[in-house]
Design a protein around this motif. Structure first.
Motif, mmCIF file in Angstrom:
data_model
loop_
_atom_site.group_PDB
_atom_site.id
_atom_site.type_symbol
_atom_site.label_atom_id
_atom_site.label_comp_id
_atom_site.label_asym_id
_atom_site.label_seq_id
_atom_site.Cartn_x
_atom_site.Cartn_y
_atom_site.Cartn_z
ATOM 1 N N ASP A 63 15.765 49.473 -16.065
ATOM 2 C CA ASP A 63 14.902 47.647 -15.367
ATOM 3 C C ASP A 63 13.557 48.451 -17.045
ATOM 4 O O ASP A 63 12.095 47.477 -16.592
ATOM 5 C CB ASP A 63 14.066 48.374 -14.066
ATOM 6 N N ASP A 64 14.467 48.586 -17.734
ATOM 7 C CA ASP A 64 13.455 48.190 -19.143
ATOM 8 C C ASP A 64 13.443 47.575 -20.218
ATOM 9 O O ASP A 64 14.592 47.196 -20.406
ATOM 10 C CB ASP A 64 13.652 49.542 -19.671
ATOM 11 N N HIS A 65 13.150 46.047 -19.235
ATOM 12 C CA HIS A 65 13.599 44.637 -20.365
ATOM 13 C C HIS A 65 13.456 44.135 -21.474
ATOM 14 O O HIS A 65 13.474 43.393 -22.260
ATOM 15 C CB HIS A 65 13.182 43.235 -19.076
ATOM 16 N N ASP A 66 12.438 45.275 -21.527
ATOM 17 C CA ASP A 66 11.852 45.194 -22.830
ATOM 18 C C ASP A 66 12.588 46.042 -24.617
ATOM 19 O O ASP A 66 12.645 45.526 -25.759
ATOM 20 C CB ASP A 66 10.775 46.446 -23.167
ATOM 21 N N HIS A 67 13.891 46.498 -24.288
ATOM 22 C CA HIS A 67 14.909 47.041 -24.899
ATOM 23 C C HIS A 67 16.368 46.567 -24.765
ATOM 24 O O HIS A 67 16.590 46.134 -23.246
ATOM 25 C CB HIS A 67 14.581 48.470 -25.126
ATOM 26 N N ARG A 68 16.819 46.320 -26.473
ATOM 27 C CA ARG A 68 18.633 46.294 -26.168
ATOM 28 C C ARG A 68 19.215 47.650 -27.039
ATOM 29 O O ARG A 68 18.681 47.182 -28.599
ATOM 30 C CB ARG A 68 18.637 45.099 -26.357
ATOM 31 N N LEU A 69 20.220 48.386 -26.322
ATOM 32 C CA LEU A 69 20.873 48.530 -27.380
ATOM 33 C C LEU A 69 21.273 48.143 -28.451
ATOM 34 O O LEU A 69 22.130 47.413 -28.455
ATOM 35 C CB LEU A 69 21.517 49.959 -26.232
ATOM 36 N N LYS A 70 21.121 48.326 -30.061
ATOM 37 C CA LYS A 70 21.941 47.698 -30.597
ATOM 38 C C LYS A 70 23.305 48.163 -31.138
ATOM 39 O O LYS A 70 22.786 49.841 -31.401
ATOM 40 C CB LYS A 70 21.011 47.662 -31.401
ATOM 41 N N PRO A 71 23.802 47.669 -31.650
ATOM 42 C CA PRO A 71 25.247 49.005 -32.285
ATOM 43 C C PRO A 71 25.235 50.094 -33.216
ATOM 44 O O PRO A 71 25.809 50.983 -32.999
ATOM 45 C CB PRO A 71 26.327 47.536 -32.804
ATOM 46 N N ILE A 72 24.943 49.243 -34.026
ATOM 47 C CA ILE A 72 24.437 50.452 -35.172
ATOM 48 C C ILE A 72 23.713 51.905 -33.952
ATOM 49 O O ILE A 72 23.624 53.286 -34.701
ATOM 50 C CB ILE A 72 23.238 49.890 -36.165
ATOM 51 N N LYS A 73 22.678 51.652 -33.454
ATOM 52 C CA LYS A 73 22.232 52.496 -32.521
ATOM 53 C C LYS A 73 22.853 53.201 -31.676
ATOM 54 O O LYS A 73 23.181 54.742 -31.781
ATOM 55 C CB LYS A 73 20.777 51.822 -31.496
ATOM 56 N N LEU A 74 23.475 52.852 -30.486
ATOM 57 C CA LEU A 74 24.800 53.103 -30.131
ATOM 58 C C LEU A 74 25.753 54.681 -30.943
ATOM 59 O O LEU A 74 26.178 55.520 -31.096
ATOM 60 C CB LEU A 74 25.630 52.691 -29.286
ATOM 61 N N LEU A 75 26.300 54.072 -32.434
ATOM 62 C CA LEU A 75 27.203 54.750 -33.445
ATOM 63 C C LEU A 75 25.997 55.961 -33.791
ATOM 64 O O LEU A 75 26.825 56.727 -33.494
ATOM 65 C CB LEU A 75 27.009 53.659 -34.400
ATOM 66 N N ASN A 76 24.874 55.439 -33.822
ATOM 67 C CA ASN A 76 24.508 56.671 -34.618
ATOM 68 C C ASN A 76 23.768 57.682 -33.420
ATOM 69 O O ASN A 76 23.731 58.989 -33.792
ATOM 70 C CB ASN A 76 23.633 56.061 -34.682
ATOM 71 N N ILE A 77 23.776 57.592 -32.035
ATOM 72 C CA ILE A 77 24.213 58.548 -30.648
ATOM 73 C C ILE A 77 25.374 58.949 -30.462
ATOM 74 O O ILE A 77 25.354 60.102 -30.836
ATOM 75 C CB ILE A 77 23.844 57.700 -29.638
ATOM 76 N N ILE A 78 26.536 57.793 -30.990
ATOM 77 C CA ILE A 78 27.949 58.498 -31.311
ATOM 78 C C ILE A 78 28.308 59.620 -32.390
ATOM 79 O O ILE A 78 27.956 61.181 -31.792
ATOM 80 C CB ILE A 78 28.818 57.832 -31.343
ATOM 81 N N LYS A 79 27.764 59.592 -33.155
ATOM 82 C CA LYS A 79 27.634 60.238 -34.672
ATOM 83 C C LYS A 79 26.683 61.859 -34.323
ATOM 84 O O LYS A 79 26.967 62.645 -34.417
ATOM 85 C CB LYS A 79 27.476 59.837 -35.530
#
Length: 146
Positions: A63-79
């Motif tokens: 319910d945090d409507h001000d943020h959206r996970l971007k692909p590069i951020k997810l890639l960095n979390i994976i790495k």
């Protein structure tokens, strides 16, 4: 889908969208709250000892409507998870809560990541004693065939 596959797809995407098989989308303001390696060491109803290992992603509707996970951020979390936890290239299992926590396989339809429904199955059908046409699970209702 294996971890290497999502890593190769993320740089090509403008947004990260997850969709259930029924067409419902995970809200776009979801968070990936965990990435980890999950190991399951068990014995099936036929007596075979088994090991399963998957990479687990946990999605959370914050319910945090001000943020959206971007692909590069997810890639960095994976790495980061690969570096810190020693996660290797395994199949991905996604945890997502609707009525309860569900576990899903992961696919990609060319635009969205699709949470694929999973089902239980008997891994030792030869030990069930139930004709293949009638098998729904390896155990009878009173668990006498397990």
């Amino acid at each position: 889908m294996k971890l290497s596959e999502i890593k190769s797809l993320l740089p090509t995407l403008a947004n990260v969208n997850f969709q259930l098989e029924d067409g419902t989308f995970v809200p776009e303001h979801f968070h990936v709250t965990e990435i980890g390696m999950v190991s399951k060491h068990f014995i099936d109803c036929g007596g075979t000892i088994r090991n399963e290992n998957v990479v687990s992603f946990q999605l959370w509707d914050a319910d945090d409507h001000d943020h959206r996970l971007k692909p590069i951020k997810l890639l960095n979390i994976i790495k980061l998870s690969e570096d810190k936890l020693g996660i290797d290239d395994r199949e991905i299992e996604v945890e997502y809560q609707s009525n309860t926590i569900g576990k899903y396989g992961l696919d990609f339809d060319g635009t969205n990541f699709v949470l694929k429904n999973k089902a239980t199955a008997c891994l030792a059908q030869h030990a069930c004693g139930i004709p293949p046409a009638a098998q729904r699970s390896c155990c009878t209702t009173d668990n006498t065939n397990c």
